[in-house]
Structure formats: C-alpha cells, structure tokens
Design a protein around this motif. Structure first.
Motif, PDB file in Angstrom:
ATOM      1  N   ILE A 172      -3.042   8.586   5.937  1.00 12.21           N
ATOM      2  CA  ILE A 172      -3.733   9.615   6.725  1.00 12.21           C
ATOM      3  C   ILE A 172      -4.830   8.975   7.566  1.00 12.21           C
ATOM      4  O   ILE A 172      -4.979   9.259   8.760  1.00 12.21           O
ATOM      5  CB  ILE A 172      -4.295  10.724   5.801  1.00 12.21           C
ATOM      6  N   PHE A 173      -5.613   8.079   6.939  1.00 14.91           N
ATOM      7  CA  PHE A 173      -6.682   7.375   7.656  1.00 14.91           C
ATOM      8  C   PHE A 173      -6.108   6.538   8.799  1.00 14.91           C
ATOM      9  O   PHE A 173      -6.635   6.548   9.916  1.00 14.91           O
ATOM     10  CB  PHE A 173      -7.470   6.496   6.680  1.00 14.91           C
ATOM     11  N   MET A 174      -5.034   5.797   8.540  1.00 19.46           N
ATOM     12  CA  MET A 174      -4.444   4.936   9.572  1.00 19.46           C
ATOM     13  C   MET A 174      -3.864   5.765  10.722  1.00 19.46           C
ATOM     14  O   MET A 174      -4.004   5.396  11.886  1.00 19.46           O
ATOM     15  CB  MET A 174      -3.357   4.047   8.981  1.00 19.46           C
ATOM     16  N   ALA A 219      -4.409   7.552  16.153  1.00 17.58           N
ATOM     17  CA  ALA A 219      -4.450   8.668  17.101  1.00 17.58           C
ATOM     18  C   ALA A 219      -5.738   8.650  17.928  1.00 17.58           C
ATOM     19  O   ALA A 219      -5.707   8.866  19.147  1.00 17.58           O
ATOM     20  CB  ALA A 219      -4.311   9.995  16.364  1.00 17.58           C
ATOM     21  N   LEU A 220      -6.865   8.368  17.265  1.00 19.49           N
ATOM     22  CA  LEU A 220      -8.145   8.316  17.971  1.00 19.49           C
ATOM     23  C   LEU A 220      -8.146   7.223  19.041  1.00 19.49           C
ATOM     24  O   LEU A 220      -8.526   7.474  20.189  1.00 19.49           O
ATOM     25  CB  LEU A 220      -9.286   8.080  16.978  1.00 19.49           C
ATOM     26  N   PRO A 278       0.840  -1.212   0.000  1.00 18.79           N
ATOM     27  CA  PRO A 278       0.000   0.000   0.000  1.00 18.79           C
ATOM     28  C   PRO A 278       0.869   1.253   0.000  1.00 18.79           C
ATOM     29  O   PRO A 278       1.789   1.368   0.786  1.00 18.79           O
ATOM     30  CB  PRO A 278      -0.821  -0.122   1.285  1.00 18.79           C
ATOM     31  N   ARG A 279       0.542   2.171  -0.895  1.00 16.91           N
ATOM     32  CA  ARG A 279       1.300   3.427  -1.002  1.00 16.91           C
ATOM     33  C   ARG A 279       0.406   4.653  -1.092  1.00 16.91           C
ATOM     34  O   ARG A 279       0.886   5.739  -1.375  1.00 16.91           O
ATOM     35  CB  ARG A 279       2.204   3.382  -2.231  1.00 16.91           C
ATOM     36  N   GLN A 280      -0.890   4.482  -0.848  1.00 18.25           N
ATOM     37  CA  GLN A 280      -1.799   5.611  -0.996  1.00 18.25           C
ATOM     38  C   GLN A 280      -1.682   6.552   0.205  1.00 18.25           C
ATOM     39  O   GLN A 280      -1.802   6.125   1.349  1.00 18.25           O
ATOM     40  CB  GLN A 280      -3.257   5.144  -1.090  1.00 18.25           C
ATOM     41  N   PRO A 281      -1.488   7.844  -0.049  1.00 24.11           N
ATOM     42  CA  PRO A 281      -1.413   8.817   1.039  1.00 24.11           C
ATOM     43  C   PRO A 281      -2.703   8.857   1.878  1.00 24.11           C
ATOM     44  O   PRO A 281      -2.631   9.018   3.096  1.00 24.11           O
ATOM     45  CB  PRO A 281      -1.198  10.152   0.331  1.00 24.11           C
ATOM     46  N   LEU A 282      -3.863   8.678   1.240  1.00 25.33           N
ATOM     47  CA  LEU A 282      -5.113   8.702   1.997  1.00 25.33           C
ATOM     48  C   LEU A 282      -5.183   7.549   2.993  1.00 25.33           C
ATOM     49  O   LEU A 282      -5.724   7.696   4.084  1.00 25.33           O
ATOM     50  CB  LEU A 282      -6.316   8.666   1.064  1.00 25.33           C
ATOM     51  N   PHE A 285      -5.917  -1.419  16.343  1.00 19.16           N
ATOM     52  CA  PHE A 285      -5.970  -0.271  15.431  1.00 19.16           C
ATOM     53  C   PHE A 285      -4.977   0.837  15.755  1.00 19.16           C
ATOM     54  O   PHE A 285      -4.642   1.640  14.896  1.00 19.16           O
ATOM     55  CB  PHE A 285      -7.386   0.308  15.390  1.00 19.16           C
ATOM     56  N   GLY A 286      -4.520   0.892  16.980  1.00 16.72           N
ATOM     57  CA  GLY A 286      -3.578   1.940  17.366  1.00 16.72           C
ATOM     58  C   GLY A 286      -2.135   1.509  17.294  1.00 16.72           C
ATOM     59  O   GLY A 286      -1.242   2.336  17.177  1.00 16.72           O
ATOM     60  N   VAL A 287      -1.901   0.195  17.360  1.00 13.91           N
ATOM     61  CA  VAL A 287      -0.527  -0.295  17.379  1.00 13.91           C
ATOM     62  C   VAL A 287      -0.257  -1.270  16.228  1.00 13.91           C
ATOM     63  O   VAL A 287       0.574  -1.010  15.365  1.00 13.91           O
ATOM     64  CB  VAL A 287      -0.196  -0.969  18.740  1.00 13.91           C
ATOM     65  N   ALA A 288      -0.958  -2.410  16.216  1.00 11.74           N
ATOM     66  CA  ALA A 288      -0.635  -3.496  15.281  1.00 11.74           C
ATOM     67  C   ALA A 288      -0.846  -3.124  13.812  1.00 11.74           C
ATOM     68  O   ALA A 288       0.014  -3.384  12.979  1.00 11.74           O
ATOM     69  CB  ALA A 288      -1.448  -4.743  15.622  1.00 11.74           C
ATOM     70  N   THR A 289      -1.981  -2.519  13.480  1.00 13.02           N
ATOM     71  CA  THR A 289      -2.265  -2.204  12.081  1.00 13.02           C
ATOM     72  C   THR A 289      -1.290  -1.165  11.523  1.00 13.02           C
ATOM     73  O   THR A 289      -0.695  -1.400  10.464  1.00 13.02           O
ATOM     74  CB  THR A 289      -3.727  -1.749  11.912  1.00 13.02           C
ATOM     75  N   PRO A 290      -1.073  -0.035  12.198  1.00 14.31           N
ATOM     76  CA  PRO A 290      -0.087   0.918  11.659  1.00 14.31           C
ATOM     77  C   PRO A 290       1.328   0.335  11.608  1.00 14.31           C
ATOM     78  O   PRO A 290       2.062   0.569  10.654  1.00 14.31           O
ATOM     79  CB  PRO A 290      -0.143   2.102  12.629  1.00 14.31           C
ATOM     80  N   LEU A 291       1.691  -0.456  12.620  1.00 17.26           N
ATOM     81  CA  LEU A 291       3.012  -1.075  12.635  1.00 17.26           C
ATOM     82  C   LEU A 291       3.146  -2.076  11.485  1.00 17.26           C
ATOM     83  O   LEU A 291       4.180  -2.128  10.815  1.00 17.26           O
ATOM     84  CB  LEU A 291       3.253  -1.763  13.982  1.00 17.26           C
TER      85      LEU A 291
END
Length: 169
Positions: free
Chosen positions: A22-24, A29-30, A15-19, A62-68
């Motif tokens: 931003i969403f992740m 953050a939420l 995945p390389r989409q900027p959106l 959603f705050g740790v595993a997915t972005p990592l």
C-alpha cells in the motif's frame, strides 16, 4: 565472486506485507502524479517545486524502479549459515554478503520480537541501543551477541532451523 564454502542452511525471504505494498503504491502514485503535473503539463508540483531533473530522478526511483523491483522479487533477504558463520544479504542494498563470523559471536539465540517497537520498522534498521536488524517481515529471528557489545537481529521464518545449523558447524 562470493565464496560459498559449505552452505549448511539457506533461507530467502521476500516482502509480503500488505502495508508495504500500500505504501509503495501510494508513493509511486504520488511521484507519478507530480511528474505528470510538473514535467509533462508544466504546472509546478507543490509550494516549493523541485527541478524537473530532480523530480524525474525521484519518479524513476520511487515511481518506477522500486515498485518494479518489489514486483519482480528483486528485494529479498538472504540468510546463509556457512562453516565460518552467519551471512546476510539484503538485495538490492547489499552487493555482497555481510558476514558474522563464529569467532566474533559470543552467543546466539532464536527470538520473537516486535520489529516496529524495537527497530521502528523493517529493512536494515538501527535502534538507540546500537542494535542492528536485518528483517523483511514477521516477528521471529536470530539474535547475535557479538564482540564489542554489538547486537544483531536477523529476521527469519525458521529461526530454530538457523540455530540448529549454527550448532551443527
């Protein structure tokens, strides 16, 4: 273990989409904010707060595993043309390749499509027509017409190469 007999062509997309990023980041953050507010500071997060255990699980996913996972390149779409057909794996969701065998294919072609319009986005998607998509970005791919009136679209950076590989079997 996967049987990778005669891999004719292989493509891996990340995945390389900027959106998406931003969403992740916003989602991370939420959930981090909610976790800190409710679990650490003891202030309920929202009008109907979830339990601390459930909020902790959501934060870990959603705050740790997915972005990592995205950062480390664990999320990827692997496409292989083998002697038996087309194989697709969307890591980390698929542990094994999903196979689309030549004996089940009626036809296949390179296409340009709008994933947002046709499927509502990227990833593993289904639309109201019963079509399935495996895509990670872009607007090019391979469309497979399968027996049982099933249509599958596999996103690709090089759909012409996949068609060439499919034709070479």
């Amino acid at each position: 273990m996967e049987n990778k007999e005669n891999v004719i062509y292989r493509e891996v997309q990340y995945p390389r989409q900027p959106l998406l990023w931003i969403f992740m980041i916003a989602l991370a953050a939420l959930f981090t904010y909610g976790f800190i507010q409710q679990v650490i500071l003891g202030i309920p997060f929202g009008n109907k707060p979830a339990s601390n255990t459930f909020l902790t699980i959501l934060w870990l996913v959603f705050g740790v595993a997915t972005p990592l996972g995205l950062l480390l390149g664990l999320c990827k779409l692997e496409t292989e043309v083998r002697t038996a057909g087309l194989y697709v794996r969307f890591t980390p969701l698929h542990l094994q390749y999903k196979s689309f065998l030549f004996k089940d294919m009626i036809q296949y072609s390179s296409i340009t499509y709008n994933s947002l319009v046709r499927f509502g986005g990227w990833g593993i998607r289904f639309n109201l027509n019963g079509d399935t998509a495996y895509n990670i970005g872009g607007n090019k791919g391979i469309e497979l017409q399968l027996r049982g009136n099933q249509t599958v679209v596999v996103g690709s950076k090089n759909p012409e190469e996949i068609v060439k590989a499919l034709n070479s079997r």
